[in-house]
Design a protein around this motif. Structure first.
Motif, PDB file in Angstrom:
ATOM      1  N   ARG A  17       0.828  -1.198   0.000  1.00 51.76           N
ATOM      2  CA  ARG A  17       0.000   0.000   0.000  1.00 51.76           C
ATOM      3  C   ARG A  17       0.867   1.253   0.000  1.00 51.76           C
ATOM      4  NH1 ARG A  17      -2.315  -3.427   3.949  1.00 51.76           N
ATOM      5  NH2 ARG A  17      -4.106  -4.538   3.092  1.00 51.76           N
ATOM      6  N   PRO A  18       0.454   2.279  -0.722  1.00 51.26           N
ATOM      7  CA  PRO A  18       1.277   3.490  -0.825  1.00 51.26           C
ATOM      8  C   PRO A  18       1.522   4.171   0.511  1.00 51.26           C
ATOM      9  CG  PRO A  18      -0.914   3.821  -1.787  1.00 51.26           C
ATOM     10  CD  PRO A  18      -0.756   2.358  -1.558  1.00 51.26           C
ATOM     11  N   HIS A  19       0.555   4.123   1.407  1.00 50.17           N
ATOM     12  CA  HIS A  19       0.747   4.740   2.731  1.00 50.17           C
ATOM     13  C   HIS A  19       1.920   4.089   3.454  1.00 50.17           C
ATOM     14  CE1 HIS A  19      -0.071   5.463   7.052  1.00 50.17           C
ATOM     15  NE2 HIS A  19      -0.544   6.632   6.634  1.00 50.17           N
TER      16      HIS A  19
ATOM     17  N   ALA B  29      -4.682   8.785  -4.899  1.00 50.91           N
ATOM     18  CA  ALA B  29      -5.736   8.014  -5.569  1.00 50.91           C
ATOM     19  C   ALA B  29      -6.400   7.056  -4.587  1.00 50.91           C
ATOM     20  CB  ALA B  29      -5.149   7.248  -6.754  1.00 50.91           C
ATOM     21  N   SER B  30      -5.615   6.464  -3.693  1.00 53.54           N
ATOM     22  CA  SER B  30      -6.163   5.470  -2.756  1.00 53.54           C
ATOM     23  C   SER B  30      -7.093   6.103  -1.730  1.00 53.54           C
ATOM     24  CB  SER B  30      -5.022   4.729  -2.043  1.00 53.54           C
ATOM     25  OG  SER B  30      -4.380   5.563  -1.091  1.00 53.54           O
ATOM     26  N   VAL B  31      -6.875   7.387  -1.403  1.00 53.11           N
ATOM     27  CA  VAL B  31      -7.733   8.045  -0.408  1.00 53.11           C
ATOM     28  C   VAL B  31      -8.804   8.915  -1.061  1.00 53.11           C
ATOM     29  CG1 VAL B  31      -5.914   8.031   1.325  1.00 53.11           C
ATOM     30  CG2 VAL B  31      -6.201  10.056  -0.121  1.00 53.11           C
ATOM     31  N   GLY B  32      -8.773   8.980  -2.392  1.00 54.21           N
ATOM     32  CA  GLY B  32      -9.784   9.762  -3.091  1.00 54.21           C
ATOM     33  C   GLY B  32      -9.544  11.247  -3.070  1.00 54.21           C
ATOM     34  N   ALA B  33      -8.296  11.660  -2.877  1.00 49.78           N
ATOM     35  CA  ALA B  33      -7.965  13.082  -2.873  1.00 49.78           C
ATOM     36  C   ALA B  33      -7.766  13.588  -4.292  1.00 49.78           C
ATOM     37  CB  ALA B  33      -6.709  13.324  -2.042  1.00 49.78           C
ATOM     38  N   ASP B  34      -7.780  14.898  -4.448  1.00 49.83           N
ATOM     39  CA  ASP B  34      -7.538  15.529  -5.743  1.00 49.83           C
ATOM     40  C   ASP B  34      -6.151  15.125  -6.236  1.00 49.83           C
ATOM     41  OD1 ASP B  34      -7.025  17.232  -7.883  1.00 49.83           O
ATOM     42  OD2 ASP B  34      -8.062  18.925  -6.964  1.00 49.83           O
ATOM     43  N   ALA B  35      -6.091  14.589  -7.454  1.00 46.22           N
ATOM     44  CA  ALA B  35      -4.819  14.106  -7.995  1.00 46.22           C
ATOM     45  C   ALA B  35      -3.776  15.214  -8.089  1.00 46.22           C
ATOM     46  CB  ALA B  35      -5.046  13.486  -9.378  1.00 46.22           C
TER      47      ALA B  35
END
Length: 227
Positions: free
Chosen positions: A92-94, A156-162
């Motif tokens: 996972r990216p985090h 992208a995984s948290v749904g934030a603005d790219a």
């Protein structure tokens, strides 16, 4: 120069095998990383390399050209080490973004750690157009590009603005370089853990501005709650 805390990355002693050019590069890398560019003479590099002085002039037009080539060589190896170490810290990216600082701590704790080769070298060279400064700048650009790929996946995984990924990657690069500087001056490898804690707060801030996933909980939050 940026040195890695793995057995195959030790800068000394210079290998007795390999071409004269390779041995000159190894010697320059080791001596300059430990003592600096201006404090390291060509005679010392030639002596440690075990080559003849004429070999130096065969392959390099100046000491600066040799140092620039040694930095390019180090850049390839350092980036490979850092990327592989980071990717081992999770899918996972985090986890990977925070894992970068765990990788750094291993390096900081090594006896051979003398800060970042590229920051050290840039600090000794005044002209931004000097080949040594150019190599140092390109190294940081490569590092930023890698961090950016991880940040793209995270937002992208948290749904934030790219569009937030670019700023996030720059913020994390500042934490990386800041940790290197603090660890060098203080001698405390836990500077990496302080930077890691700051990075976690930065990531949480981006997460808090993300769009909620179905059920009111983001995928990253669900991942954190998994056993």
């Amino acid at each position: 120069m940026c040195h890695m805390a793995t057995s195959n990355e030790s800068p000394t002693p210079v290998s007795a095998s390999g071409s004269a050019r390779d041995r000159l590069l190894e010697a320059a890398e080791a001596l300059v990383y430990a003592g600096g560019i201006h404090a390291t003479g060509v005679d010392a590099i030639v002596k440690q390399s075990g080559t003849a002085r004429k070999s130096f002039y065969t392959y390099f037009e100046s000491k600066d050209a040799l140092v620039a080539a040694a930095l390019e060589r180090r850049d390839e190896r350092w980036m490979r080490w850092f990327i592989e170490g980071t990717l081992r810290h999770g899918k996972r990216p985090h986890a990977r973004l925070l894992g970068m600082f765990d990788v750094l701590r291993e390096w900081f704790a090594s006896d051979e750690f003398h800060g970042c080769a590229f920051l050290n070298a840039a600090g000794e060279i005044a002209s931004p157009d000097d080949p040594i400064r150019v190599v140092a700048r390109e190294h940081k650009e490569r590092l930023l590009d890698f961090v950016r790929t991880q940040c793209d996946e995270y937002v992208a995984s948290v749904g934030a603005d790219a569009r937030r990924a670019a700023r996030l990657s720059r913020q994390l690069l500042i934490l990386i370089d800041g940790a290197i500087g603090v660890a060098l001056i203080s001698g405390d490898p836990d500077a990496a853990l302080d930077a890691r804690a700051a990075a976690e707060q930065v990531l949480d801030a981006y997460h808090s501005h993300a769009r909620p996933a179905s059920g009111g909980q983001s995928s990253t939050a669900r991942d954190r709650n998994r056993p």
